[in-house]
Design a protein around this motif. Structure first.
Motif, PDB file in Angstrom:
ATOM      1  N   ASP A 282     -28.340   6.750  40.938  1.00 42.12           N
ATOM      2  CA  ASP A 282     -27.646   6.988  39.551  1.00 42.12           C
ATOM      3  C   ASP A 282     -26.742   8.120  39.488  1.00 42.12           C
ATOM      4  N   LEU A 283     -27.203   9.129  39.989  1.00 43.29           N
ATOM      5  CA  LEU A 283     -26.501  10.461  40.116  1.00 43.29           C
ATOM      6  C   LEU A 283     -25.188  10.417  40.994  1.00 43.29           C
ATOM      7  N   ALA A 284     -25.595   9.756  41.915  1.00 44.73           N
ATOM      8  CA  ALA A 284     -24.323   9.621  42.942  1.00 44.73           C
ATOM      9  C   ALA A 284     -23.134   8.884  42.460  1.00 44.73           C
ATOM     10  N   PRO A 292     -26.146   8.493  47.907  1.00 47.98           N
ATOM     11  CA  PRO A 292     -26.590   9.664  47.750  1.00 47.98           C
ATOM     12  C   PRO A 292     -26.773  10.673  48.961  1.00 47.98           C
ATOM     13  N   GLN A 293     -26.413  11.797  48.705  1.00 52.15           N
ATOM     14  CA  GLN A 293     -26.425  12.757  49.878  1.00 52.15           C
ATOM     15  C   GLN A 293     -26.354  14.246  49.238  1.00 52.15           C
ATOM     16  N   GLY A 294     -26.543  15.248  50.102  1.00 54.27           N
ATOM     17  CA  GLY A 294     -26.697  16.699  49.577  1.00 54.27           C
ATOM     18  C   GLY A 294     -27.493  17.232  48.543  1.00 54.27           C
ATOM     19  N   ALA A 457     -23.748  11.985  34.426  1.00 52.95           N
ATOM     20  CA  ALA A 457     -24.584  13.070  34.782  1.00 52.95           C
ATOM     21  C   ALA A 457     -24.897  13.848  33.630  1.00 52.95           C
ATOM     22  N   VAL A 458     -26.129  14.138  33.249  1.00 50.81           N
ATOM     23  CA  VAL A 458     -26.596  15.106  32.163  1.00 50.81           C
ATOM     24  C   VAL A 458     -27.483  16.061  32.467  1.00 50.81           C
ATOM     25  N   LEU A 469     -30.153  14.351  34.771  1.00 51.29           N
ATOM     26  CA  LEU A 469     -30.617  13.069  34.564  1.00 51.29           C
ATOM     27  C   LEU A 469     -29.301  11.960  34.685  1.00 51.29           C
ATOM     28  N   ALA A 470     -29.503  10.856  34.829  1.00 51.88           N
ATOM     29  CA  ALA A 470     -28.575   9.963  35.094  1.00 51.88           C
ATOM     30  C   ALA A 470     -28.431   8.995  33.541  1.00 51.88           C
TER      31      ALA A 470
END
Length: 476
Positions: A282-284, A292-294, A457-458, A469-470
């Motif tokens: 979700d953040l990605a 998602p990575q990093g 993103a929060v 958090l997403a």
């Protein structure tokens, strides 16, 4: 040709196949005997003795009731005081067992820090039953490596290999002293590489299914070429015994620590100065990433190398010194192994763009020195998310170590979207959709402008630390 004739003529062929197949199957399994003969002389048993003082709680000699003019009362008070005395602490001898291996002919031995920590006496027993008294040259609690020395010459030594070249599924064996059984040999395969454990983020552990038990600590992990590729260090167990999850320190890490302990008596590690977390799916999505990575930067410590280089909260570190990061756990070992006061290229994603930042790596300070350098009439307002937020007072900022002029306090959560995202009462919202939050009014304005059904993103601050958090914005 009859069925019986066909069967009889087939039997010699089947026997021939079985005779050839048996040697092929036998050759597919490794023979460890030569590896054991080659390495066992350089593996040692380490026994330690430590005197521990045990305080005797609630044990006190009290003077009994004696007539006031009795000569015995005066005698007891003279020796034991007016009200008696505390019984002395008890001394107890604690013994422990571990393993180690010789890395130089003049008696330098590698083992685990927890094997020799606090020991008053260290006895090293060789494979040929010779015994030596050892002294600690240096130890490093963070990596759990210790370097000890015995006074001897022309000792057998192990051959060191490369943990980086290990492959998952490769055969490895261990030699050690489980439960006091000298020079026991166990074997298994490499289960995974680059494991980060809660106890230490700067060591990329090798995970194996080699049977490791108490007493194996500090012993070598050996590949099929007879090279030591790791130092057996920890097990995961609910029972205290082997459960198929064993962890070894890569030999490159152990030898680097040993060289530093030998040359300067302490270990220096590289330091970037950021707190990081994994990038979830979700953040990605909220950062516009395909997958998602990093490592997501949740906090930049003040006066740190990252701060001086211009790294920002919300940056996603994609690569470090040319090495791509699959997850946040890949970053600490790379940073820790970096030369101090040398520039390193860090690739980050920021605001949908990819940037390269040069960071002058510093030296990791002691844990107790890694701290943040960070008008009570709060204004409370609600918004489309169903969040009641208020401005922070000076006292709240000081107590929570929140950066000045940033963040709003969550007083209540009534909306479904923030509850699903994990936002809680008492959280301090520092950033939303890569925008810093400076006041309640600005926060509500940003929330009002965000499009429906978009995942953002929060960044929230909690007593346990910052976390992204997403949050999926609700429909209008």
């Amino acid at each position: 040709m009859s069925f019986m004739q066909r069967t009889v003529s087939t039997v010699p062929f089947l026997l021939l196949v079985l005779l050839f197949a048996a040697p092929l199957q036998a050759r597919s399994l490794p023979d460890f005997t030569e590896l054991v003969e080659q390495n066992a002389p350089a593996v040692v048993n380490i026994s330690t003795r430590q005197q521990q003082s045990i305080r005797r709680q609630m044990e006190r000699f009290n003077i009994p009731d004696i007539p006031e003019n009795s000569p015995f009362g005066e005698l007891l008070r003279r020796f034991f005081g007016e009200h008696g005395f505390d019984l002395p602490d008890q001394e107890r001898e604690q013994r422990s067992l571990g393993s180690g291996f010789i890395i130089s002919p003049d008696g330098f031995i590698l083992t685990n820090n927890h094997v020799v920590a606090g020991a008053d006496e260290i006895i090293v027993r060789m494979n040929d039953r010779r015994e030596f008294s050892a002294r600690v040259i240096g130890s490093d609690e963070r990596s759990d490596i210790a370097l000890i020395k015995i006074e001897a010459e022309d000792l057998p030594v192990v051959k060191t290999g490369s943990a980086e070249k290990l492959k998952v599924g490769e055969w490895v064996l261990a030699i050690g002293t489980p439960f006091g059984f000298d020079h026991s040999v166990t074997a298994g395969i490499v289960s995974a590489k680059g494991r980060n454990l809660p106890s230490e983020n700067y060591v990329p552990f090798i995970q194996t299914d080699v049977a490791i038990n108490p007493g194996n600590s500090g012993g070598p992990l050996i590949n099929l070429d007879g090279e030591v590729v790791g130092v057996n260090s920890q097990i995961y167990s609910r029972s205290g015994g082997f459960m198929g999850l064993s962890f070894a320190i890569p030999i490159e890490v152990a030898m680097n620590v040993a060289e530093q302990l030998k040359s300067k008596g302490r270990v220096s590690r590289g330091w970037l100065g950021v707190l990081i977390q994994d990038v979830t799916r979700d953040l990605a999505e909220s950062f516009g990433m395909q997958h998602p990575q990093g490592a997501l930067v949740a906090r930049v410590l003040p006066d740190s190398p990252a701060s001086k280089a211009g790294l920002q909260v919300g940056d996603v570190i994609l690569s470090y010194n040319g090495t791509k990061l699959k997850s946040s756990s890949d970053l600490p070992p790379l940073v820790g192994a970096s030369p101090i006061d040398r520039p390193v290229a860090v690739t980050v994603q920021r605001g949908g763009r990819t940037l390269e930042v040069m960071v002058q790596i510093g030296e990791l300070p002691p844990e107790d020195a890694i701290e943040l350098a960070e008008s009570h009439a709060p204004k409370v307002m609600s918004n489309r998310l169903g969040l009641m937020v208020s401005d922070l007072s000076r006292e709240q900022r000081s107590e929570l170590a929140v950066p000045p002029y940033q963040g709003v306090m969550v007083d209540s959560v009534t909306g479904e979207a923030p509850r699903i995202a994990g936002i809680q009462e008492g959280d301090v919202i520092l950033m939303i959709n890569e925008r810093k939050i400076e006041s309640v009014q600005q926060f509500n304005q940003l929330v009002a402008e965000l499009p429906a059904n978009k995942t953002v993103a929060v960044l929230v601050h909690r007593r346990s630390g910052p976390i992204f958090l997403a949050l999926r914005m609700p429909a209008e």
